[in-house]
Design a protein around this motif. Structure first.
Motif, PDB file in Angstrom:
ATOM      1  N   GLN A 155       0.793  -1.224   0.000  1.00 49.71           N
ATOM      2  CA  GLN A 155       0.000   0.000   0.000  1.00 49.71           C
ATOM      3  C   GLN A 155       0.830   1.282   0.000  1.00 49.71           C
ATOM      4  OE1 GLN A 155      -1.916  -0.883   3.694  1.00 49.71           O
ATOM      5  NE2 GLN A 155      -3.757  -1.751   2.733  1.00 49.71           N
ATOM      6  N   VAL A 156       2.079   1.209   0.450  1.00 51.84           N
ATOM      7  CA  VAL A 156       2.832   2.430   0.752  1.00 51.84           C
ATOM      8  C   VAL A 156       3.157   3.270  -0.480  1.00 51.84           C
ATOM      9  CG1 VAL A 156       5.161   1.434   0.781  1.00 51.84           C
ATOM     10  CG2 VAL A 156       4.592   3.384   2.269  1.00 51.84           C
ATOM     11  N   ARG A 157       3.422   2.648  -1.619  1.00 51.79           N
ATOM     12  CA  ARG A 157       3.706   3.435  -2.826  1.00 51.79           C
ATOM     13  C   ARG A 157       2.472   4.246  -3.242  1.00 51.79           C
ATOM     14  NH1 ARG A 157       8.402   1.668  -5.855  1.00 51.79           N
ATOM     15  NH2 ARG A 157       9.358  -0.094  -4.784  1.00 51.79           N
ATOM     16  N   GLY A 158       1.307   3.628  -3.164  1.00 51.15           N
ATOM     17  CA  GLY A 158       0.070   4.343  -3.485  1.00 51.15           C
ATOM     18  C   GLY A 158      -0.185   5.486  -2.511  1.00 51.15           C
ATOM     19  N   SER A 159       0.124   5.261  -1.251  1.00 51.59           N
ATOM     20  CA  SER A 159      -0.034   6.320  -0.247  1.00 51.59           C
ATOM     21  C   SER A 159       0.904   7.481  -0.541  1.00 51.59           C
ATOM     22  CB  SER A 159       0.234   5.768   1.153  1.00 51.59           C
ATOM     23  OG  SER A 159      -0.777   4.858   1.526  1.00 51.59           O
ATOM     24  N   ALA A 160       2.125   7.175  -0.958  1.00 51.96           N
ATOM     25  CA  ALA A 160       3.082   8.239  -1.299  1.00 51.96           C
ATOM     26  C   ALA A 160       2.580   9.043  -2.491  1.00 51.96           C
ATOM     27  CB  ALA A 160       4.452   7.636  -1.592  1.00 51.96           C
ATOM     28  N   GLY A 187      12.695  10.833  -7.968  1.00 54.73           N
ATOM     29  CA  GLY A 187      13.288  10.464  -9.240  1.00 54.73           C
ATOM     30  C   GLY A 187      13.096  11.580 -10.261  1.00 54.73           C
ATOM     31  N   GLU A 188      13.644  11.380 -11.426  1.00 63.07           N
ATOM     32  CA  GLU A 188      13.524  12.385 -12.489  1.00 63.07           C
ATOM     33  C   GLU A 188      12.076  12.648 -12.870  1.00 63.07           C
ATOM     34  OE1 GLU A 188      16.040  11.701 -15.845  1.00 63.07           O
ATOM     35  OE2 GLU A 188      17.784  11.323 -14.594  1.00 63.07           O
ATOM     36  N   ASP A 189      11.214  11.642 -12.686  1.00 62.10           N
ATOM     37  CA  ASP A 189       9.803  11.802 -13.002  1.00 62.10           C
ATOM     38  C   ASP A 189       9.013  12.480 -11.883  1.00 62.10           C
ATOM     39  OD1 ASP A 189       9.796   9.787 -11.109  1.00 62.10           O
ATOM     40  OD2 ASP A 189       8.660   8.359 -12.332  1.00 62.10           O
ATOM     41  N   GLY A 190       9.689  12.794 -10.762  1.00 64.09           N
ATOM     42  CA  GLY A 190       9.024  13.451  -9.642  1.00 64.09           C
ATOM     43  C   GLY A 190       8.410  12.502  -8.640  1.00 64.09           C
ATOM     44  N   ALA A 191       8.468  11.186  -8.921  1.00 66.23           N
ATOM     45  CA  ALA A 191       7.936  10.183  -7.992  1.00 66.23           C
ATOM     46  C   ALA A 191       9.028   9.766  -7.015  1.00 66.23           C
ATOM     47  CB  ALA A 191       7.419   8.974  -8.755  1.00 66.23           C
ATOM     48  N   HIS A 192       8.635   9.357  -5.834  1.00 58.74           N
ATOM     49  CA  HIS A 192       9.604   8.903  -4.841  1.00 58.74           C
ATOM     50  C   HIS A 192      10.236   7.589  -5.272  1.00 58.74           C
ATOM     51  CE1 HIS A 192       7.213  11.740  -2.379  1.00 58.74           C
ATOM     52  NE2 HIS A 192       8.421  12.030  -1.933  1.00 58.74           N
ATOM     53  N   VAL A 193      11.518   7.454  -4.998  1.00 57.92           N
ATOM     54  CA  VAL A 193      12.259   6.243  -5.318  1.00 57.92           C
ATOM     55  C   VAL A 193      12.347   5.396  -4.044  1.00 57.92           C
ATOM     56  CG1 VAL A 193      14.454   5.313  -6.126  1.00 57.92           C
ATOM     57  CG2 VAL A 193      13.580   7.474  -7.065  1.00 57.92           C
ATOM     58  N   PHE A 194      11.708   4.229  -4.101  1.00 67.73           N
ATOM     59  CA  PHE A 194      11.648   3.333  -2.947  1.00 67.73           C
ATOM     60  C   PHE A 194      12.781   2.318  -2.974  1.00 67.73           C
ATOM     61  CE2 PHE A 194       7.514   5.121  -2.708  1.00 67.73           C
ATOM     62  CZ  PHE A 194       7.058   4.932  -1.417  1.00 67.73           C
ATOM     63  N   PRO A 195      13.175   1.820  -1.811  1.00 71.72           N
ATOM     64  CA  PRO A 195      14.170   0.761  -1.755  1.00 71.72           C
ATOM     65  C   PRO A 195      13.662  -0.483  -2.495  1.00 71.72           C
ATOM     66  CG  PRO A 195      13.689   1.595   0.454  1.00 71.72           C
ATOM     67  CD  PRO A 195      12.701   2.219  -0.488  1.00 71.72           C
ATOM     68  N   ALA A 196      14.579  -1.275  -2.998  1.00 74.34           N
ATOM     69  CA  ALA A 196      14.227  -2.462  -3.777  1.00 74.34           C
ATOM     70  C   ALA A 196      13.434  -3.485  -2.970  1.00 74.34           C
ATOM     71  CB  ALA A 196      15.480  -3.097  -4.348  1.00 74.34           C
ATOM     72  N   ASP A 197      13.597  -3.519  -1.646  1.00 73.42           N
ATOM     73  CA  ASP A 197      12.908  -4.536  -0.849  1.00 73.42           C
ATOM     74  C   ASP A 197      11.464  -4.166  -0.506  1.00 73.42           C
ATOM     75  OD1 ASP A 197      13.715  -2.514   0.897  1.00 73.42           O
ATOM     76  OD2 ASP A 197      14.150  -3.887   2.524  1.00 73.42           O
ATOM     77  N   VAL A 198      10.995  -3.022  -0.974  1.00 74.70           N
ATOM     78  CA  VAL A 198       9.593  -2.634  -0.791  1.00 74.70           C
ATOM     79  C   VAL A 198       8.901  -2.840  -2.126  1.00 74.70           C
ATOM     80  CG1 VAL A 198       7.990  -0.782  -0.173  1.00 74.70           C
ATOM     81  CG2 VAL A 198      10.190  -0.969   1.001  1.00 74.70           C
ATOM     82  N   PRO A 199       7.960  -3.816  -2.194  1.00 75.10           N
ATOM     83  CA  PRO A 199       7.342  -4.135  -3.495  1.00 75.10           C
ATOM     84  C   PRO A 199       6.614  -2.972  -4.140  1.00 75.10           C
ATOM     85  CG  PRO A 199       6.375  -5.478  -1.708  1.00 75.10           C
ATOM     86  CD  PRO A 199       7.401  -4.586  -1.105  1.00 75.10           C
TER      87      PRO A 199
END
Length: 118
Positions: A42-47, A106-118
């Motif tokens: 859920q966390v990427r959607g929340s971000a 990131g360059e697109d303005g979205a947050h870059v998450f660690p690889a271990d967070v799906p």
């Protein structure tokens, strides 16, 4: 231990929490009466929805077992988002924090998450 759950914390709030040993939540958390947390799924959607484009944002991983009965799994406000979300009815002690990492944009303005967070 259960899978970690996450909260997105603004940098100034995170630094203050580290100083006092407790995270009290954001303005939205105070308004709603609980700390908003998310699962890894859920966390990427929340971000994207609640913290889009914010700099100095931290991804804080939390051990749900350390939160006891203050942690409740509930639908989102108005049931607009599927699934149950973890809500903490109390403050987050640093003893329940597993890790905290800065989320760069990131360059697109979205947050870059660690690889271990799906």
């Amino acid at each position: 231990m259960n899978a970690p759950i996450y909260t997105l914390v603004r940098g100034a709030d995170w630094r203050a929490a580290q100083t006092v040993g407790i995270y009290c939540g954001s303005h939205d958390d105070t308004r709603d009466g609980f700390l908003h947390l998310s699962t890894a799924e859920q966390v990427r959607g929340s971000a994207r929805k609640h913290r889009a484009g914010e700099r100095d944002l931290w991804l804080v991983a939390v051990d749900p077992a350390a939160l006891g009965e203050a942690l409740r799994w509930e639908p989102s406000a108005g049931g607009r988002r599927p699934g149950l979300f973890p809500h903490l009815y109390g403050m987050l002690p640093m003893s329940a924090v597993l890790s905290a990492v800065a989320l760069p944009l990131g360059e697109d303005g979205a947050h870059v998450f660690p690889a271990d967070v799906p």
